[in-house]
Design a protein around this motif. Sequence first.
Motif, PDB file in Angstrom:
ATOM      1  N   UNK A  67       0.843  -1.189   0.000  1.00 38.65           N
ATOM      2  CA  UNK A  67       0.000   0.000   0.000  1.00 38.65           C
ATOM      3  C   UNK A  67       0.880   1.240   0.000  1.00 38.65           C
ATOM      4  N   UNK A  68       0.272   2.400   0.045  1.00 38.79           N
ATOM      5  CA  UNK A  68       1.039   3.652  -0.053  1.00 38.79           C
ATOM      6  C   UNK A  68       1.949   3.890   1.133  1.00 38.79           C
ATOM      7  N   UNK A  69       1.746   3.163   2.243  1.00 40.05           N
ATOM      8  CA  UNK A  69       2.614   3.288   3.422  1.00 40.05           C
ATOM      9  C   UNK A  69       3.666   2.183   3.498  1.00 40.05           C
ATOM     10  N   UNK A  70       3.678   1.300   2.492  1.00 43.15           N
ATOM     11  CA  UNK A  70       4.668   0.232   2.451  1.00 43.15           C
ATOM     12  C   UNK A  70       4.249  -1.060   3.128  1.00 43.15           C
ATOM     13  N   UNK A  71       2.997  -1.149   3.578  1.00 42.26           N
ATOM     14  CA  UNK A  71       2.496  -2.380   4.190  1.00 42.26           C
ATOM     15  C   UNK A  71       2.247  -3.428   3.108  1.00 42.26           C
ATOM     16  N   UNK A  72       2.608  -4.681   3.388  1.00 40.10           N
ATOM     17  CA  UNK A  72       2.397  -5.768   2.427  1.00 40.10           C
ATOM     18  C   UNK A  72       0.910  -6.090   2.327  1.00 40.10           C
ATOM     19  N   UNK A  73       0.446  -6.288   1.092  1.00 41.10           N
ATOM     20  CA  UNK A  73      -0.972  -6.552   0.824  1.00 41.10           C
ATOM     21  C   UNK A  73      -1.096  -7.848   0.032  1.00 41.10           C
ATOM     22  N   UNK A  74      -2.126  -8.620   0.370  1.00 41.36           N
ATOM     23  CA  UNK A  74      -2.555  -9.743  -0.457  1.00 41.36           C
ATOM     24  C   UNK A  74      -4.067  -9.645  -0.554  1.00 41.36           C
ATOM     25  N   UNK A  75      -4.572  -9.526  -1.769  1.00 39.05           N
ATOM     26  CA  UNK A  75      -6.012  -9.356  -1.981  1.00 39.05           C
ATOM     27  C   UNK A  75      -6.480 -10.327  -3.051  1.00 39.05           C
ATOM     28  N   UNK A  76      -7.731 -10.760  -2.925  1.00 37.04           N
ATOM     29  CA  UNK A  76      -8.360 -11.631  -3.925  1.00 37.04           C
ATOM     30  C   UNK A  76      -9.561 -10.890  -4.503  1.00 37.04           C
ATOM     31  N   UNK A  77      -9.654 -10.919  -5.832  1.00 32.51           N
ATOM     32  CA  UNK A  77     -10.725 -10.228  -6.545  1.00 32.51           C
ATOM     33  C   UNK A  77     -11.460 -11.202  -7.457  1.00 32.51           C
ATOM     34  N   UNK A  78     -12.763 -10.999  -7.587  1.00 29.98           N
ATOM     35  CA  UNK A  78     -13.547 -11.723  -8.586  1.00 29.98           C
ATOM     36  C   UNK A  78     -13.123 -11.184  -9.947  1.00 29.98           C
ATOM     37  N   UNK A  79     -12.707 -12.034 -10.881  1.00 32.67           N
ATOM     38  CA  UNK A  79     -12.109 -11.544 -12.125  1.00 32.67           C
ATOM     39  C   UNK A  79     -13.059 -10.867 -13.112  1.00 32.67           C
ATOM     40  N   UNK A  80     -14.345 -11.125 -13.051  1.00 30.70           N
ATOM     41  CA  UNK A  80     -15.280 -10.474 -13.981  1.00 30.70           C
ATOM     42  C   UNK A  80     -15.746  -9.127 -13.428  1.00 30.70           C
ATOM     43  N   UNK A  81     -16.150  -9.104 -12.174  1.00 27.50           N
ATOM     44  CA  UNK A  81     -16.673  -7.880 -11.570  1.00 27.50           C
ATOM     45  C   UNK A  81     -15.581  -7.031 -10.932  1.00 27.50           C
ATOM     46  N   UNK A  82     -14.414  -7.626 -10.700  1.00 28.85           N
ATOM     47  CA  UNK A  82     -13.302  -6.993  -9.967  1.00 28.85           C
ATOM     48  C   UNK A  82     -13.733  -6.561  -8.570  1.00 28.85           C
ATOM     49  N   UNK A  83     -14.656  -7.338  -8.007  1.00 27.24           N
ATOM     50  CA  UNK A  83     -15.115  -7.096  -6.638  1.00 27.24           C
ATOM     51  C   UNK A  83     -14.122  -7.721  -5.665  1.00 27.24           C
ATOM     52  N   UNK A  84     -13.745  -6.954  -4.642  1.00 25.16           N
ATOM     53  CA  UNK A  84     -12.820  -7.440  -3.622  1.00 25.16           C
ATOM     54  C   UNK A  84     -13.476  -8.555  -2.833  1.00 25.16           C
ATOM     55  N   UNK A  85     -12.796  -9.701  -2.723  1.00 24.09           N
ATOM     56  CA  UNK A  85     -13.315 -10.839  -1.973  1.00 24.09           C
ATOM     57  C   UNK A  85     -12.624 -10.969  -0.622  1.00 24.09           C
ATOM     58  N   UNK A  86     -11.303 -10.847  -0.599  1.00 20.64           N
ATOM     59  CA  UNK A  86     -10.567 -10.879   0.670  1.00 20.64           C
ATOM     60  C   UNK A  86      -9.407  -9.907   0.603  1.00 20.64           C
ATOM     61  N   UNK A  87      -9.014  -9.418   1.761  1.00 16.04           N
ATOM     62  CA  UNK A  87      -7.875  -8.507   1.854  1.00 16.04           C
ATOM     63  C   UNK A  87      -7.108  -8.824   3.122  1.00 16.04           C
ATOM     64  N   UNK A  88      -5.809  -9.031   2.957  1.00 16.81           N
ATOM     65  CA  UNK A  88      -4.926  -9.247   4.099  1.00 16.81           C
ATOM     66  C   UNK A  88      -3.841  -8.185   4.020  1.00 16.81           C
ATOM     67  N   UNK A  89      -3.648  -7.458   5.122  1.00 14.41           N
ATOM     68  CA  UNK A  89      -2.623  -6.430   5.183  1.00 14.41           C
ATOM     69  C   UNK A  89      -1.681  -6.791   6.313  1.00 14.41           C
ATOM     70  N   UNK A  90      -0.390  -6.837   5.996  1.00 15.39           N
ATOM     71  CA  UNK A  90       0.629  -7.084   7.011  1.00 15.39           C
ATOM     72  C   UNK A  90       1.218  -5.722   7.389  1.00 15.39           C
ATOM     73  N   UNK A  91       0.705  -5.156   8.480  1.00 17.76           N
ATOM     74  CA  UNK A  91       1.116  -3.822   8.886  1.00 17.76           C
ATOM     75  C   UNK A  91       2.531  -3.833   9.450  1.00 17.76           C
ATOM     76  N   UNK A  92       3.307  -2.843   9.059  1.00 21.22           N
ATOM     77  CA  UNK A  92       4.634  -2.651   9.623  1.00 21.22           C
ATOM     78  C   UNK A  92       4.513  -2.008  10.995  1.00 21.22           C
ATOM     79  N   UNK A  93       5.633  -1.608  11.554  1.00 21.08           N
ATOM     80  CA  UNK A  93       5.637  -1.020  12.896  1.00 21.08           C
ATOM     81  C   UNK A  93       4.800   0.247  12.981  1.00 21.08           C
ATOM     82  N   UNK A  94       4.770   1.040  11.914  1.00 20.11           N
ATOM     83  CA  UNK A  94       3.994   2.280  11.942  1.00 20.11           C
ATOM     84  C   UNK A  94       2.679   2.138  11.162  1.00 20.11           C
ATOM     85  N   UNK A  95       2.221   0.901  10.957  1.00 19.69           N
ATOM     86  CA  UNK A  95       0.989   0.645  10.223  1.00 19.69           C
ATOM     87  C   UNK A  95      -0.222   1.206  10.932  1.00 19.69           C
ATOM     88  N   UNK A  96      -1.218   1.591  10.157  1.00 21.59           N
ATOM     89  CA  UNK A  96      -2.427   2.198  10.708  1.00 21.59           C
ATOM     90  C   UNK A  96      -3.646   1.617  10.003  1.00 21.59           C
TER      91      UNK A  96
END
Length: 107
Positions: A67-96
């Motif tokens: 993301x824009x703050x450098x946190x690692x992201x893993x997201x799953x999207x439905x490929x036709x609608x591009x609807x977000x299905x799951x989102x995992x964010x690994x926040x760093x020390x200053x993550x918010x």
Amino acid sequence: MKTAFIARTALLSLLLSASVLADDDCSEPASDWQPRETLRQRVEQQYGWSVQRIKVDDGCYKLRGTDRRGNAIEARYAPASLRLRTLHVNFGDDGDARDYLVSPGAE
């Protein structure tokens, strides 16, 4: 009597867990899928994410990046609608996490 109850409970648990696991897969027809590049452009413009990889996993687009703050992201999207299905964010020390919360009335 007790054995039958345990067997029924185990079977019910197995059936429920299988239905939950099956829900992780996307099932949209491949002919309706949007290009991966469309997803890349959308998340880069809307969220400021830096996309490292988009691959197909269980019928969904699986996106990895930061993301824009450098946190690692893993997201799953439905490929036709591009609807977000799951989102995992690994926040760093200053993550918010506030960046990922929707304020009331925002949508």
